[in-house]
Scaffold this motif. Structure first.
Motif, PDB file in Angstrom:
ATOM      1  N   MET A  85       0.849  -1.181   0.000  1.00 36.13           N
ATOM      2  CA  MET A  85       0.000   0.000   0.000  1.00 36.13           C
ATOM      3  C   MET A  85       0.888   1.236   0.000  1.00 36.13           C
ATOM      4  O   MET A  85       1.857   1.309   0.754  1.00 36.13           O
ATOM      5  N   PRO A  86       0.559   2.239  -0.807  1.00 36.93           N
ATOM      6  CA  PRO A  86       1.371   3.458  -0.833  1.00 36.93           C
ATOM      7  C   PRO A  86       1.228   4.225   0.479  1.00 36.93           C
ATOM      8  O   PRO A  86       0.245   4.063   1.201  1.00 36.93           O
ATOM      9  N   PRO A  87       2.219   5.059   0.801  1.00 40.55           N
ATOM     10  CA  PRO A  87       2.128   5.830   2.042  1.00 40.55           C
ATOM     11  C   PRO A  87       0.956   6.811   1.986  1.00 40.55           C
ATOM     12  O   PRO A  87       0.462   7.160   0.922  1.00 40.55           O
ATOM     13  N   LEU A  88       0.528   7.219   3.161  1.00 41.84           N
ATOM     14  CA  LEU A  88      -0.583   8.157   3.283  1.00 41.84           C
ATOM     15  C   LEU A  88      -0.128   9.552   2.884  1.00 41.84           C
ATOM     16  O   LEU A  88       0.789  10.099   3.496  1.00 41.84           O
ATOM     17  N   PRO A  89      -0.754  10.150   1.860  1.00 43.69           N
ATOM     18  CA  PRO A  89      -0.416  11.534   1.550  1.00 43.69           C
ATOM     19  C   PRO A  89      -0.968  12.449   2.653  1.00 43.69           C
ATOM     20  O   PRO A  89      -2.138  12.342   3.022  1.00 43.69           O
ATOM     21  N   VAL A  90      -0.107  13.298   3.202  1.00 52.54           N
ATOM     22  CA  VAL A  90      -0.528  14.244   4.235  1.00 52.54           C
ATOM     23  C   VAL A  90       0.003  15.619   3.852  1.00 52.54           C
ATOM     24  O   VAL A  90       1.197  15.892   3.987  1.00 52.54           O
TER      25      VAL A  90
ATOM     26  N   LEU B 266      -3.189  19.366   9.300  1.00 57.48           N
ATOM     27  CA  LEU B 266      -2.808  18.177   8.539  1.00 57.48           C
ATOM     28  C   LEU B 266      -3.989  17.768   7.678  1.00 57.48           C
ATOM     29  O   LEU B 266      -5.116  17.701   8.171  1.00 57.48           O
ATOM     30  N   HIS B 267      -3.724  17.481   6.413  1.00 60.21           N
ATOM     31  CA  HIS B 267      -4.762  17.093   5.456  1.00 60.21           C
ATOM     32  C   HIS B 267      -4.434  15.701   4.903  1.00 60.21           C
ATOM     33  O   HIS B 267      -3.926  15.579   3.788  1.00 60.21           O
ATOM     34  N   PRO B 268      -4.702  14.640   5.679  1.00 57.49           N
ATOM     35  CA  PRO B 268      -4.451  13.297   5.148  1.00 57.49           C
ATOM     36  C   PRO B 268      -5.484  12.950   4.076  1.00 57.49           C
ATOM     37  O   PRO B 268      -6.600  13.481   4.082  1.00 57.49           O
ATOM     38  N   SER B 269      -5.100  12.066   3.190  1.00 57.56           N
ATOM     39  CA  SER B 269      -5.995  11.684   2.101  1.00 57.56           C
ATOM     40  C   SER B 269      -5.895  10.183   1.865  1.00 57.56           C
ATOM     41  O   SER B 269      -4.805   9.654   1.667  1.00 57.56           O
TER      42      SER B 269
END
Length: 103
Positions: A1-6, A17-20
């Motif tokens: 799984m790719p890392p969480l874009p934040v 913080l804007h996680p997606s």
């Protein structure tokens, strides 16, 4: 799984913080790591959950860790934009009363 874009934004002494995507055991460390990179004179932290489609217990743990991190520094943690599954999860485990939830 790719890392969480934040994505991280700052206004005065408040960091947002804007996680997606999905916050789970593989991606939750990206959320807690993002605040360490954005610190400085931190007076408030907002986690905007509007782009989070799923969150499990690791995500809850990350939010609790962020709350402790803020409390130790005399800062405030607010959650914003929680909807769908993340909002139901916060309500189910009764963490909605611990965090300030906006929008």
């Amino acid at each position: 799984m790719p890392p969480l874009p934040v994505a991280v934004s700052r206004e005065h002494n408040t960091v947002t913080l804007h996680p997606s995507g999905e916050i789970d055991h593989e991606t939750a460390p990206a959320l807690t790591g993002a605040v360490r990179e954005a610190e400085g004179e931190l007076r408030g932290l907002v986690v905007d959950l509007s782009e989070v489609s799923f969150m499990d217990s690791a995500g809850l743990h990350a939010l609790i860790a962020l709350e402790h991190h803020c409390r130790e520094r005399g800062a405030r943690l607010d959650l914003a934009g929680a909807r769908d599954q993340p909002a139901r999860l916060l309500d189910l485990v009764r963490l909605a009363g611990i965090f300030t939830l906006a929008g």
